[in-house]
Design a protein around this motif. Structure first.
Motif, PDB file in Angstrom:
ATOM      1  N   UNK A 143      15.433  -4.596  70.862  1.00 13.76           N
ATOM      2  CA  UNK A 143      15.841  -3.224  70.545  1.00 13.76           C
ATOM      3  C   UNK A 143      15.848  -2.955  69.039  1.00 13.76           C
ATOM      4  N   UNK A 144      16.247  -3.964  68.259  1.00 10.41           N
ATOM      5  CA  UNK A 144      16.275  -3.812  66.799  1.00 10.41           C
ATOM      6  C   UNK A 144      14.877  -3.641  66.211  1.00 10.41           C
ATOM      7  N   UNK A 145      13.873  -4.210  66.886  1.00  6.49           N
ATOM      8  CA  UNK A 145      12.528  -4.171  66.312  1.00  6.49           C
ATOM      9  C   UNK A 145      11.613  -3.144  66.972  1.00  6.49           C
ATOM     10  N   UNK A 146      12.054  -2.516  68.063  1.00  6.16           N
ATOM     11  CA  UNK A 146      11.171  -1.564  68.754  1.00  6.16           C
ATOM     12  C   UNK A 146      11.277  -0.171  68.144  1.00  6.16           C
ATOM     13  N   UNK A 147      10.224   0.630  68.361  1.00  4.64           N
ATOM     14  CA  UNK A 147      10.219   2.011  67.883  1.00  4.64           C
ATOM     15  C   UNK A 147      10.617   2.980  68.995  1.00  4.64           C
ATOM     16  N   UNK A 148      11.010   2.446  70.137  1.00  2.00           N
ATOM     17  CA  UNK A 148      11.366   3.296  71.269  1.00  2.00           C
ATOM     18  C   UNK A 148      12.623   4.109  70.963  1.00  2.00           C
TER      19      UNK A 148
ATOM     20  N   UNK B 186      14.108  -3.361  81.061  1.00  2.00           N
ATOM     21  CA  UNK B 186      13.742  -1.995  81.429  1.00  2.00           C
ATOM     22  C   UNK B 186      14.401  -0.996  80.504  1.00  2.00           C
ATOM     23  N   UNK B 187      13.736   0.148  80.358  1.00  2.00           N
ATOM     24  CA  UNK B 187      14.265   1.234  79.525  1.00  2.00           C
ATOM     25  C   UNK B 187      15.492   1.848  80.197  1.00  2.00           C
ATOM     26  N   UNK B 188      16.506   2.100  79.384  1.00  2.00           N
ATOM     27  CA  UNK B 188      17.735   2.727  79.897  1.00  2.00           C
ATOM     28  C   UNK B 188      17.759   4.209  79.520  1.00  2.00           C
TER      29      UNK B 188
ATOM     30  N   UNK C 232      10.138   2.339  82.182  1.00  2.00           N
ATOM     31  CA  UNK C 232       9.234   1.361  81.574  1.00  2.00           C
ATOM     32  C   UNK C 232       9.818  -0.026  81.747  1.00  2.00           C
ATOM     33  N   UNK C 233       8.960  -0.968  82.144  1.00  2.00           N
ATOM     34  CA  UNK C 233       9.401  -2.351  82.304  1.00  2.00           C
ATOM     35  C   UNK C 233       8.499  -3.242  81.453  1.00  2.00           C
TER      36      UNK C 233
END
Length: 140
Positions: free
Chosen positions: A56-61, A90-92, A115-116
């Motif tokens: 989560x810290x490194x994603x751009x989502x 999975x995306x929350x 998204x998984x």
């Protein structure tokens, strides 16, 4: 190292290390050889969560991801415990900017937002220093 991660580690570390992972003196398991460990083991679950924090810290989502299933877990005793995990995340519904606790984040129900990802994490926990190091975090 992220201050948040160190703090998280400090509060979770005692749950993260399960006594059952340490071989008895008469065990045939030698330090340094990875051994399979139950995917429901509390230490495995905490380690998976550390991997998710790292992702989560490194994603751009815009949204936070959370572990949905741990498919395989190994642990290696090497100056602490090194977990090797195959995890589905999975995306929350929680947006990153809200700084939500992952425990209260539900998975996306909206089809086009679901998204998984399959991840491989290596999480190295040294209990006596209250440190978590994540040398490997690959998700696809």
């Amino acid at each position: 190292s992220h201050p948040f991660m160190s703090l998280m580690c400090f509060t979770l570390i005692f749950c993260a290390v399960s006594v059952t992972n340490v071989p008895s003196p008469h065990s045939t398991v030698r330090p340094g050889s990875p051994v399979p460990v139950n995917t429901n083991n509390p230490g495995v679950r905490k380690a998976a969560r550390f991997g998710v924090y790292r992702y989560n810290n490194s994603s751009n989502d815009l949204f936070l991801f959370k572990e949905s299933q741990i498919n395989k877990a190994m642990v290696q005793i090497v100056r602490g415990l090194k977990y090797m995990l195959h995890v589905e995340i999975k995306r929350t519904v929680c947006e990153k900017r809200d700084h939500s606790s992952l425990d209260s984040c539900h998975f996306q129900r909206e089809k086009n937002l679901q998204r998984m990802l399959r991840c491989y994490f290596e999480i190295w926990i040294t209990p006596w220093t209250h440190k978590v190091h994540i040398p490997v975090a690959h998700c696809h």
